[in-house]
Design an enzyme around this catalytic site. Structure first.
Site, short mmCIF file in Angstrom:
data_model
loop_
_atom_site.label_atom_id
_atom_site.label_comp_id
_atom_site.label_asym_id
_atom_site.label_seq_id
_atom_site.Cartn_x
_atom_site.Cartn_y
_atom_site.Cartn_z
N HIS A 112 0.80 -1.23 0.00
CA HIS A 112 0.00 0.00 0.00
C HIS A 112 0.84 1.28 0.00
O HIS A 112 0.29 2.37 -0.15
CB HIS A 112 -0.99 -0.02 1.16
CG HIS A 112 -2.24 -0.77 0.83
ND1 HIS A 112 -3.49 -0.22 0.88
CD2 HIS A 112 -2.42 -2.04 0.40
CE1 HIS A 112 -4.38 -1.10 0.51
NE2 HIS A 112 -3.76 -2.23 0.22
N ASP A 146 -2.71 1.66 -3.51
CA ASP A 146 -3.75 1.68 -2.50
C ASP A 146 -4.95 0.86 -2.98
O ASP A 146 -4.97 0.34 -4.10
CB ASP A 146 -4.15 3.10 -2.12
CG ASP A 146 -4.77 3.89 -3.26
OD1 ASP A 146 -5.21 3.30 -4.27
OD2 ASP A 146 -4.82 5.13 -3.15
#
Length: 167
Positions: A140, A144
């Site tokens: 991430h 994302d």
């Protein structure tokens, strides 16, 4: 091939975390996980987004054979930008989560295909459809949830309409 083309459509997912910056790659080099008696190897199919399905299948078959013979060279498994792991085919696993191979930022876990009954157009009719699970694990710091979902949408689109993969 669908994974490689989805990386072309969402190029930000073809990237790596480099401690203080994100490196986005121009080449789409797909590592393919191969289990052998000597352990797990991840040989690379270079420029997979520029190759057809038959070429990719032949390369994967050759690389898997060399992995099982323990005859891969470093250039056969270095330089990958994204990994695909398929426990569905050889092991019949329906769904799993794979662990990202640093410095890559994502890995796709492919589960086995299964037939399911789906409602037909008219009442009382039904059809048989094939379904499989695909799970994307992401770093991430680079990818994302929204970007990962965008990539999965592109991947799903190629699988559901294979004619879009014709080069």
């Amino acid at each position: 091939q669908a994974a490689a083309l989805a990386l072309r459509k969402v190029p930000a997912c073809n990237s790596s975390w480099m401690n203080d910056f994100i490196r986005q790659y121009h080449n789409v080099n797909i590592n393919v996980a191969v289990q052998t008696e000597h352990g797990l190897f991840v040989p690379v199919v270079r420029d997979a987004d520029k190759k057809g399905l038959a070429t990719i299948a032949d390369e994967v078959k050759q690389l898997a054979s060399r992995a099982k013979d323990n005859s891969l060279k470093p250039e056969d498994y270095e330089g990958g930008t994204f990994t695909v792991s398929n426990l569905g085919g050889p092991f019949g696993i329906k769904q799993f989560c794979a662990i990202v191979n640093p410095p890559q930022s994502a890995i796709l876990a492919i589960g086995s295909a299964e037939k399911r009954v789906i409602p037909g157009a008219a009442e009382g009719q039904y059809e048989i459809g094939s379904f499989m699970s695909a799970t994307l694990s992401c770093d991430h710091r680079v990818i994302d949830g929204a970007m990962g979902a965008e990539w999965l949408k592109a991947f799903k689109g190629y699988l559901e309409d294979p004619t879009t993969m014709l080069l």
